[in-house]
Design an enzyme around this catalytic site. Structure first.
Site, mmCIF file in Angstrom:
data_model
loop_
_atom_site.group_PDB
_atom_site.id
_atom_site.type_symbol
_atom_site.label_atom_id
_atom_site.label_comp_id
_atom_site.label_asym_id
_atom_site.label_seq_id
_atom_site.Cartn_x
_atom_site.Cartn_y
_atom_site.Cartn_z
ATOM 1 N N GLY A 77 43.753 27.318 37.898
ATOM 2 C CA GLY A 77 43.067 27.868 39.070
ATOM 3 C C GLY A 77 41.554 27.695 38.997
ATOM 4 N N ILE A 93 38.936 30.033 38.892
ATOM 5 C CA ILE A 93 38.116 30.792 37.922
ATOM 6 C C ILE A 93 38.240 30.137 36.544
ATOM 7 C CG2 ILE A 93 37.843 32.999 36.696
ATOM 8 C CD1 ILE A 93 38.651 34.425 39.262
ATOM 9 N N ALA A 94 39.493 29.808 36.180
ATOM 10 C CA ALA A 94 39.729 29.212 34.862
ATOM 11 C C ALA A 94 38.944 27.908 34.692
ATOM 12 C CB ALA A 94 41.218 28.964 34.654
ATOM 13 N N ARG A 148 26.548 41.642 40.028
ATOM 14 C CA ARG A 148 26.099 41.552 41.424
ATOM 15 C C ARG A 148 25.074 42.649 41.714
ATOM 16 N NH1 ARG A 148 32.295 40.900 43.810
ATOM 17 N NH2 ARG A 148 32.319 38.627 43.929
ATOM 18 N N HIS A 193 38.058 48.116 40.853
ATOM 19 C CA HIS A 193 37.483 46.867 41.371
ATOM 20 C C HIS A 193 38.086 46.642 42.766
ATOM 21 C CE1 HIS A 193 36.149 42.808 41.926
ATOM 22 N NE2 HIS A 193 37.393 42.432 42.128
ATOM 23 N N ARG A 249 48.844 44.884 51.605
ATOM 24 C CA ARG A 249 48.257 45.168 50.299
ATOM 25 C C ARG A 249 49.341 45.645 49.313
ATOM 26 N NH1 ARG A 249 46.883 49.817 48.855
ATOM 27 N NH2 ARG A 249 45.801 50.076 46.900
ATOM 28 N N ASP A 307 31.009 42.976 39.441
ATOM 29 C CA ASP A 307 30.356 43.945 40.319
ATOM 30 C C ASP A 307 29.040 44.422 39.698
ATOM 31 O OD1 ASP A 307 32.703 43.988 42.118
ATOM 32 O OD2 ASP A 307 33.679 44.851 40.368
ATOM 33 N N ASN A 352 43.811 40.334 40.401
ATOM 34 C CA ASN A 352 43.855 41.567 41.189
ATOM 35 C C ASN A 352 45.261 42.036 41.536
ATOM 36 O OD1 ASN A 352 41.174 42.401 41.467
ATOM 37 N ND2 ASN A 352 40.773 40.644 42.793
ATOM 38 N N ASN A 400 52.230 41.419 42.137
ATOM 39 C CA ASN A 400 51.375 41.191 40.979
ATOM 40 C C ASN A 400 51.701 42.094 39.805
ATOM 41 O OD1 ASN A 400 49.712 38.924 41.316
ATOM 42 N ND2 ASN A 400 48.747 39.946 43.036
#
Ligand code: NAX
Length: 340
Positions: free
Chosen positions: A22, A24-25, A170, A195, A106, A167, A139, A113
């Site tokens: 993916g 991020i990886a 940021r 998160h 959601r 976060d 997530n 997940n």
């Protein structure tokens, strides 16, 4: 001639990155393999896990790892087999998760997940080293980390954590820009809770070295409570959505950087600096116990400790409670999904 025996003698450690094909990886693998996380003298054996449809992409990633010619990477184990991926690992970045599809509630995303993280918890329990350090990025990160730990009873709960460092980064960056100073001049911005959009970025204990060289409380240096109590908080809470709107893809480079910051600080210590980590709550600050709540922590000897004794005003209290309530709700839904 001086010979570097420390490097030659160090035993390699096995480091797992899931979701390895993916986005991020794609950044994280390089950061970990360049020595930024576990040290430039610590050889690693990379374990990369993804799902079978991603096998070809994973092969391409492995080609690139080879082509990077990285001195600390001793071996790469790229696999779609969960048991092989978790075998003897000392650290895990659990990034892979099911993305939210159009029209998906959601609740459906959470239940899909947490089942992945139940399976990975069981794999950690059976195959990983007992002192493995686990960082959950996928997530809903806090609740996934909780489920992972629940299904790995032979591994201490303190060895599981969820990522809120993006976060924090940021938030610190917003303050640095506002004060016109380098990022290194800002410290102790805290992320409390989940998160998610209920997270509470808190500057009440944060400090800045101003452009004039004075050390000040961020609240005094910024001197604009309306901006700090409203715009700042919602900018940090909604930053992920803003990146998606601009890039058409979710945060990846910054998420990878945050994951490596988180694991590096846990592994190598913070030297008294505070960092935010989602960790197993002991009820500190009146938060719900036994959820993965993000607190300010310091790290030493590969252990985190919650910073205690901070004053919490009424404004903060309400925010700490509301993100805690969300985590309790998620915990209930997640446990129900795992037991269904
Ligand atoms: P991508 O969709 O680019 O990559 C995810 C990868 O995970 C895919 O290659 C997919 O095949 C793989 N995967 C899915 N199920 C898996 C399983 N059971 N085992 C192993 N691999 C599996 O997503 P990416 O942008 O890399 O984001 C990954 C996760 O990070 C998402 O859940 C995302 O929501 C989460 N994030 C968390 C953040 C945080 O601060 N905690 C910030 C960034 C990011 O949004």
């Amino acid at each position: 001639m001086k010979i570097r025996l420390d490097f030659l003698q160090a035993e390699p450690i096995r480091v797992l990155i899931t979701g390895a094909a993916g986005q991020i990886a794609y950044s994280l693998i390089y950061m970990v393999s360049s020595g930024e996380v576990f040290g430039k003298d610590q050889p690693i054996i990379l374990h990369l896990l993804d799902i079978p449809p991603m096998t070809k992409v994973l092969e391409g990633v492995c080609m690139e790892i080879n082509d990077c010619a990285l001195p600390i990477v001793r071996e790469v184990v790229a696999t779609t087999n969960v048991a092989e991926a978790f075998k003897d690992i000392s650290a895990a970045f659990l990034v892979g998760a099911m993305p939210r599809k159009q029209g998906m509630e959601r609740k459906d995303l959470l239940s899909a997940n947490v089942r992945i993280f139940k399976e990975q918890g069981q794999a950690l329990d059976q195959h990983a080293k007992k002192d493995v350090k686990v960082l959950v990025v996928g997530n809903p990160a806090n609740t996934n980390a909780l489920i992972c730990s629940k299904y790995a009873p032979s591994i201490p709960k303190e060895n599981f954590s969820a990522m809120t460092r993006l976060d924090q980064n940021r938030g610190q960056s917003q303050i640095a820009v506002r004060c016109g100073v380098p990022i290194t001049n800002v410290k102790n911005v805290i992320i409390w809770g989940n998160h998610s959009s209920t997270q509470y970025p808190d500057i009440n204990h944060a400090e800045v070295i101003t452009a004039g060289g004075d050390k000040k409380k961020v609240r005094d240096a910024v001197n604009d409570d309306a901006w700090l109590n409203d715009t700042f908080i919602s900018t940090v809470q909604k930053r992920g959505a803003a990146v998606i709107a601009a890039r058409g893809l979710s945060s990846a480079m910054s998420a990878a950087k945050a994951a490596s910051d988180h694991m590096r600080d846990w592994w190598q210590g913070t030297d008294g600096r505070w960092v935010s980590m989602g960790v197993f709550s002991d009820g500190s600050y009146g938060t719900p116990a036994e959820v993965m709540y993000s607190f300010p922590v310091t790290c030493a000897n590969k252990k985190w400790t919650i910073v205690q004794g901070l004053a919490i005003d009424d404004f903060s209290r309400q925010k700490l409670d509301s993100t805690g309530n969300e985590l309790m709700e998620e915990r209930g839904e997640a446990i129900a999904a795992c037991e269904a």
